[in-house]
Enzyme design. Structure first.
Site, short mmCIF file in Angstrom:
data_model
loop_
_atom_site.label_atom_id
_atom_site.label_comp_id
_atom_site.label_asym_id
_atom_site.label_seq_id
_atom_site.Cartn_x
_atom_site.Cartn_y
_atom_site.Cartn_z
N ASP A 10 0.79 -1.23 0.00
CA ASP A 10 0.00 0.00 0.00
C ASP A 10 0.83 1.28 0.00
O ASP A 10 0.29 2.36 0.27
CB ASP A 10 -0.97 0.03 1.19
CG ASP A 10 -2.05 -1.04 1.08
OD1 ASP A 10 -2.37 -1.42 -0.06
OD2 ASP A 10 -2.54 -1.51 2.12
N ASP B 116 25.64 15.70 -11.05
CA ASP B 116 26.41 14.56 -10.54
C ASP B 116 27.77 15.09 -10.09
O ASP B 116 28.62 15.38 -10.93
CB ASP B 116 26.55 13.52 -11.65
CG ASP B 116 27.18 12.22 -11.18
OD1 ASP B 116 27.52 12.12 -9.98
OD2 ASP B 116 27.33 11.31 -12.01
N HIS C 177 30.89 9.85 -18.04
CA HIS C 177 29.72 9.31 -18.73
C HIS C 177 28.83 10.47 -19.14
O HIS C 177 28.91 11.57 -18.58
CB HIS C 177 28.96 8.32 -17.84
CG HIS C 177 28.59 8.89 -16.49
ND1 HIS C 177 27.54 9.76 -16.30
CD2 HIS C 177 29.14 8.70 -15.26
CE1 HIS C 177 27.45 10.08 -15.02
NE2 HIS C 177 28.42 9.46 -14.37
N HIS D 20 30.21 2.09 -5.16
CA HIS D 20 28.77 2.36 -5.06
C HIS D 20 28.28 2.14 -3.63
O HIS D 20 27.23 1.53 -3.40
CB HIS D 20 27.99 1.49 -6.05
CG HIS D 20 28.23 1.86 -7.48
ND1 HIS D 20 27.97 1.00 -8.54
CD2 HIS D 20 28.70 2.99 -8.04
CE1 HIS D 20 28.29 1.59 -9.68
NE2 HIS D 20 28.73 2.80 -9.41
N ASP E 218 29.38 11.55 -3.18
CA ASP E 218 28.96 11.54 -4.58
C ASP E 218 27.45 11.73 -4.56
O ASP E 218 26.70 10.81 -4.20
CB ASP E 218 29.35 10.21 -5.23
CG ASP E 218 29.09 10.18 -6.74
OD1 ASP E 218 28.28 10.98 -7.23
OD2 ASP E 218 29.71 9.34 -7.42
N TYR F 217 41.76 4.63 -5.30
CA TYR F 217 41.17 3.88 -4.20
C TYR F 217 42.19 2.85 -3.71
O TYR F 217 42.48 1.89 -4.43
CB TYR F 217 39.87 3.19 -4.65
CG TYR F 217 38.98 4.11 -5.46
CD1 TYR F 217 38.05 4.93 -4.83
CD2 TYR F 217 39.11 4.18 -6.85
CE1 TYR F 217 37.25 5.80 -5.57
CE2 TYR F 217 38.32 5.04 -7.59
CZ TYR F 217 37.40 5.85 -6.96
OH TYR F 217 36.62 6.72 -7.70
N HIS G 117 37.71 2.36 -12.81
CA HIS G 117 36.52 2.77 -13.57
C HIS G 117 36.89 3.79 -14.64
O HIS G 117 38.02 4.27 -14.71
CB HIS G 117 35.43 3.32 -12.63
CG HIS G 117 35.84 4.53 -11.84
ND1 HIS G 117 35.92 5.79 -12.38
CD2 HIS G 117 36.18 4.66 -10.53
CE1 HIS G 117 36.27 6.65 -11.44
NE2 HIS G 117 36.45 6.00 -10.31
N ARG H 107 37.77 10.60 -5.06
CA ARG H 107 37.23 10.86 -6.39
C ARG H 107 36.86 12.34 -6.46
O ARG H 107 36.35 12.90 -5.48
CB ARG H 107 36.02 9.97 -6.70
CG ARG H 107 35.48 10.14 -8.10
CD ARG H 107 34.53 9.01 -8.52
NE ARG H 107 33.33 8.90 -7.71
CZ ARG H 107 33.11 7.95 -6.82
NH1 ARG H 107 34.04 7.03 -6.58
NH2 ARG H 107 31.98 7.91 -6.14
N GLU I 252 35.56 12.39 -13.87
CA GLU I 252 35.62 11.90 -12.50
C GLU I 252 36.72 10.86 -12.25
O GLU I 252 36.43 9.72 -11.90
CB GLU I 252 34.27 11.32 -12.09
CG GLU I 252 33.69 10.31 -13.10
CD GLU I 252 32.37 9.74 -12.65
OE1 GLU I 252 32.29 9.22 -11.51
OE2 GLU I 252 31.41 9.82 -13.44
#
Length: 436
Positions: free
Chosen positions: A39, A269, A352, A241, A258, A386, A348, A404, A382
């Site tokens: 609900d 972003d 993007h 993430h 981030d 790490y 990474h 980052r 970016e």
């Protein structure tokens, strides 16, 4: 007459119709409402491409565009219903679809299966988004089967089916003036939030408490989050993430944030990394300034004529050279790049596309080659480093540091514009803002 608020959407529909060719039809549905638990539903957000063409933010809607002598924009939507509006808010209804949203004609969503057959009949080419919703795909197939069954009575349906996203994604990649204005504003609001976080952080604060400072600024400016915010203190900043945001922020650690606001379906972003106590340690400063050097060079490479991958290649060269100088990597720089040894610390890409979706639509290659940047594109830049907390290949003093730095960059005729420039990012600026 189309209202000023609807002009950007009408212009986009006209551009799409122009590309579709004669005797063609496009069908696009918004996404379904989703329930969070019993609900209780998630706050509805329209499908990005549907909203891009219509400006219509209600659920249960389908837009149909057709070319030819009977060029029409038809909108199927929920009809007004006093009882439902008491519970869930006002609806535009079919009348509002025409008067407020510039549809040429409108029907209730319950009439879709009945009316779509006549709209499809006689069209040579069907543009539809396949693979977005399995149930809707089956519905489209059902309509085509129904038309095929009526061939003996003269019924004829599309002989060619084309992925609508092949046109829409390329359109969305290049931002118009209306979109750029919204992205400017989303970036400015997001920048305010990051500045507030730098000013409010203190040792002992929980990550979610710092996240709340961001959310406050977003909400105060009529925004929601563009994605789940990352607030990672210490080694949590090494988790790309990380969204749990439930650990204490410790004196001597960095915190990586981030986070970006979404304003009228357009995202910002931003990532910033800064010391919880306001002062970088020597190791933190060394790594941070290396990432910043890579980011500034990558931004400089983001300009018309350069190919999409050049900023990443630029950042990788600087990071790899710096890691060797700091003693975290050993060997020949070119060989380390060729073997991707840097991925131990930088795993990474450097950016993007950005727009209505945080990882926005648009191809990154043309004819199997990285596409060149062109004015109107917006991309994130970016780079990061790490150092895993359990990485015994490096000295203990480096372990658990995650950094980052991310900005949103609009490609212009003369180069680029950093939309998110209002957030400090040099060591001196950050420590100055934090009062240390």
């Amino acid at each position: 007459m189309t209202s000023p608020a609807q002009m950007p959407f009408a212009y986009r529909r006209a551009r799409l119709l122009e590309q579709m060719g004669d005797d063609a039809i496009a069908i696009i549905a918004t996404r379904a409402e989703m329930y969070r638990n019993r609900d209780a539903d998630y706050k509805f957000r329209a499908d990005s491409s549907f909203y891009y063409l219509t400006g219509f933010a209600e659920p249960e809607a389908v837009a149909v565009l057709q070319t030819g002598s009977d060029q029409l924009y038809t909108l199927f939507c929920r009809e007004r219903n006093r009882e439902m509006e008491i519970w869930n808010g006002l609806r535009a209804g079919t009348e509002g679809a025409v008067s407020q949203y510039a549809a040429d004609q409108a029907f209730t969503i319950e009439q879709l299966d009945e009316q779509i057959i006549s709209l499809l009949s006689g069209k040579k080419r069907l543009y539809v988004r396949l693979g977005q919703d399995a149930a809707f795909d089956l519905r489209v197939i059902g309509w085509l089967k129904k038309i095929a069954a009526n061939q003996r009575q003269g019924g004829q349906g599309p002989v060619e089916i084309i992925q609508l996203d092949s046109l829409l994604d390329e359109m969305r990649l290049f931002k118009d003036a209306h979109e750029i204005d919204l992205m400017h504003r989303a970036a400015q609001i997001s920048a305010q939030a990051h500045v507030r976080a730098m000013q409010q952080v203190k040792p002992g604060m929980m990550e979610y408490q710092l996240e709340a400072e961001l959310l406050y600024i977003f909400a105060q400016n009529g925004c929601q989050t563009a994605y789940n915010s990352i607030v990672g203190g210490g080694a949590n900043g090494c988790i790309l993430h990380y969204v749990e945001n439930n650990q204490p922020l410790k004196d001597g650690d960095l915190v990586l944030i981030d986070a970006g606001a979404e304003l009228d379906h357009y995202a910002a972003d931003i990532t910033r990394t800064f010391p919880v106590n306001g002062k970088f340690s020597p190791e933190q400063k060394a790594l941070y300034e290396l990432v910043l050097k890579a980011q500034l060079a990558a931004i400089e490479a983001t300009k018309p004529g350069n190919h999409y991958r050049l900023p990443h290649e630029t950042a990788v060269k600087i990071l790899t050279k710096g890691l060797v100088e700091l003693g975290l990597l050993q060997g020949d720089i070119d060989e380390l790049i060729a073997s991707e040894a840097y991925r131990q610390f930088y795993m990474h890409g450097t950016g993007h596309w950005l727009g209505m979706d945080v990882h926005d639509v648009g191809s990154y290659k043309l004819n199997n080659e990285w596409r060149p940047y062109q004015p109107g594109m917006v991309v994130t830049v970016e780079p990061g480093l790490y150092i895993a907390p359990d990485d015994e290949t490096v000295e203990a003093r480096w372990r658990g540091i995650g950094i980052r730095i991310e900005d949103d960059v609009l490609v212009t005729e003369s180069g680029n514009e950093v939309l998110t420039k209002d957030v400090p990012k040099t060591v001196e600026e950050i420590e100055g803002l934090m009062g240390k």
